[in-house]
Design an enzyme around this catalytic site. Structure first.
Site, PDB file in Angstrom:
ATOM      1  N   GLU A  82       0.931  -1.252  -0.047  1.00  0.00           N
ATOM      2  CA  GLU A  82      -0.184   0.244  -0.158  1.00  0.00           C
ATOM      3  C   GLU A  82       1.071   1.403  -0.072  1.00  0.00           C
ATOM      4  OE1 GLU A  82      -2.488  -0.672   3.187  1.00  0.00           O
ATOM      5  OE2 GLU A  82      -3.323  -2.252   2.179  1.00  0.00           O
ATOM      6  N   GLU A 115      -5.971 -10.144  -1.797  1.00  0.00           N
ATOM      7  CA  GLU A 115      -7.114 -10.092  -0.673  1.00  0.00           C
ATOM      8  C   GLU A 115      -8.001 -10.192  -0.560  1.00  0.00           C
ATOM      9  OE1 GLU A 115      -5.784  -6.783   2.160  1.00  0.00           O
ATOM     10  OE2 GLU A 115      -3.396  -7.245   1.094  1.00  0.00           O
TER      11      GLU A 115
HETATM   12  O1  9MR Z   1      -7.487  -8.480   7.864  1.00  0.00           O
HETATM   13  C1  9MR Z   1      -6.341  -7.625   9.122  1.00  0.00           C
HETATM   14  C2  9MR Z   1      -6.637  -7.606   9.785  1.00  0.00           C
HETATM   15  O2  9MR Z   1      -7.304  -8.490  11.178  1.00  0.00           O
HETATM   16  C3  9MR Z   1      -6.315  -6.312  11.370  1.00  0.00           C
HETATM   17  O3  9MR Z   1      -7.037  -5.832  12.591  1.00  0.00           O
HETATM   18  C4  9MR Z   1      -5.856  -4.924   9.869  1.00  0.00           C
HETATM   19  C5  9MR Z   1      -4.803  -4.000  10.991  1.00  0.00           C
HETATM   20  O4  9MR Z   1      -3.667  -5.524  10.983  1.00  0.00           O
HETATM   21  O5  9MR Z   1      -5.228  -6.254   8.687  1.00  0.00           O
HETATM   22  C6  9MR Z   1      -6.158  -6.435   8.223  1.00  0.00           C
HETATM   23  O6  9MR Z   1      -5.489  -7.353   6.489  1.00  0.00           O
HETATM   24  C7  9MR Z   1      -5.285  -6.131   6.042  1.00  0.00           C
HETATM   25  C8  9MR Z   1      -3.539  -6.467   5.414  1.00  0.00           C
HETATM   26  O7  9MR Z   1      -2.894  -6.499   6.292  1.00  0.00           O
HETATM   27  C9  9MR Z   1      -3.691  -5.979   4.244  1.00  0.00           C
HETATM   28  N1  9MR Z   1      -5.096  -4.969   3.268  1.00  0.00           N
HETATM   29  C10 9MR Z   1      -5.764  -4.582   3.559  1.00  0.00           C
HETATM   30  C11 9MR Z   1      -6.261  -5.542   5.267  1.00  0.00           C
HETATM   31  C12 9MR Z   1      -7.108  -5.468   5.465  1.00  0.00           C
HETATM   32  O8  9MR Z   1      -7.838  -4.165   5.934  1.00  0.00           O
END
Ligand code: 9MR
Length: 372
Positions: free
Chosen positions: A156, A261
């Site tokens: 990102e 994802e």
């Molecule tokens: O699914 C993840 C969630 O459990 C966490 O709280 C969050 C923050 O670390 O991140 C989520 O996963 C993210 C991923 O790492 C990067 N792309 C967006 C995803 C959804 O927020």
């Protein structure tokens, strides 16, 4: 007695909800096309989620860590790494013969605060940050050398308008933090695949920015295997034609693509049209109107949702020569981050398995096709 009750309840739940054995699995359905992956959480990698694990092992041949390799968890202090959860995650994948993906080495979000400041709390210089990035990446990638197939090296880094995110990494090092991170990862494990990963990849400005970034990286002679298109979708975004154009653009630039994802938010869109994203920091105040299906999706919404999921899988199949992997962001609906994002406390239906742990009929089309 009080302590035993949850265990009994879990046992009962597990017994009642154990999924029906199905003849075909997702990984078999897409065998020869792309890897079928899922993000797993620590309950799953540690064996606490017995039902979830049975689905993961049966249907998926690749896993990625949903959270346990993020900087603030794995490297909370300069000289302290937490390996326990990440080790378990990797061991889980090895035990089940899966392709293991690391997520994520450099990300502005969930980065441990110490990373950018010195002992006085002042922002560190570019040289210091460079060294910290190197230590962080080489320690983690080095530990799992030869065991992890590929890494989301930078996550990102670019905003939806195509400009660089003004993250501390960018403010301190400029855009050089990206090639630097790739170089560090490659040095630590020359055989590991390296990816840049982001959401909203269908947006034309963002697509162009990534095409330009890929060109720059390639011109520097650095390894970059694929662009990770997160594919967090909703009912009315992304525009699938634009999604396809982005796939074509990245492939045309000489890298593979992967949906890293994938999920499809089934609930009303709380963003202004065109502003949808997957930035984890969004947080809208709860509003009952935006949580209209606590007891299940109406048929018409389910049908529309199926169409969205199939559009994404159809795209992956169409370009499968260049699609290494499709990874869904979780296994079954009640574990998804989308129950609490971008609005806390909603009941969502974004994944491929429902709240009774059943594979959704949306995938029948692929299971059947693969049987012929
Ligand atoms: O699914 C993840 C969630 O459990 C966490 O709280 C969050 C923050 O670390 O991140 C989520 O996963 C993210 C991923 O790492 C990067 N792309 C967006 C995803 C959804 O927020």
């Amino acid at each position: 007695m009080r302590n035993i009750l949850p265990l009994l309840a879990l046992g009962l739940l597990t017994a009642c909800a154990a999924p029906e054995p199905q003849t075909k699995t997702l990984r078999e359905a897409f065998d020869g096309q792309f890897l079928m992956g899922c993000a797993i959480n620590v309950d799953q990698s540690s064996g606490r989620d017995v039902v979830g694990d049975s689905l993961i092992v049966r249907h998926f041949n690749s896993i990625v860590a949903e959270n346990c390799m993020k900087c603030e968890l794995i490297h909370p202090e300069p000289d302290r790494y937490n390996w326990e959860d990440a080790d378990r995650f990797v061991e889980f994948g090895e035990k089940h013969g899966m392709t293991i993906i690391g997520h994520c080495l450099i990300w502005h979000s969930q980065c441990a605060p110490w990373f950018f400041v010195d002992e006085k709390g002042d922002t560190v210089s570019a040289e210091v940050l460079q060294q910290r990035i190197k230590d962080h990446i080489q320690t983690i990638v080095g530990r799992y050398k030869g065991r992890i197939r590929g890494w989301d090296v930078v996550n990102e880094a670019i905003l939806d308008d195509g400009t660089y995110r003004q993250s501390p990494f960018y403010r301190i090092m400029g855009d050089s933090f990206i090639p630097w991170a790739l170089a560090c990862a490659h040095e630590a494990d020359p055989d590991a695949e390296l990816y840049l990963n982001d959401y909203s990849m269908a947006k034309p400005a963002k697509r162009q920015a990534y095409v330009d970034l890929v060109a720059t990286v390639q011109a520097s002679g650095l390894r970059l295997d694929a662009i990770g298109m997160q594919a967090h979708a909703g009912m009315d975004y992304p525009d699938m034609t634009e999604m396809e154009r982005s796939m074509q653009a990245f492939i045309g630039q000489g890298v593979d693509v992967q949906f890293t994802e994938l999920d499809v938010n089934a609930l009303p869109n709380v963003f202004a049209a065109g502003n949808e994203n997957a930035a984890v920091e969004n947080n809208f105040e709860y509003n009952q109107r935006m949580n209209p299906y606590p007891d299940g999706l109406p048929d018409s919404v389910q049908t529309a949702w199926n169409g969205r999921v199939q559009a994404l899988f159809d795209l992956a199949l169409k370009y499968s020569a260049h699609v290494r992997r499709v990874t869904v962001w979780g296994v079954y609906d009640q574990q998804s981050w989308l129950n609490d994002w971008p609005m806390h406390g909603r009941t969502n239906y974004p994944l491929l398995f429902d709240r009774q742990y059943r594979l959704k009929p949306v995938m029948d089309k692929y299971l059947t096709a693969s049987a012929q």
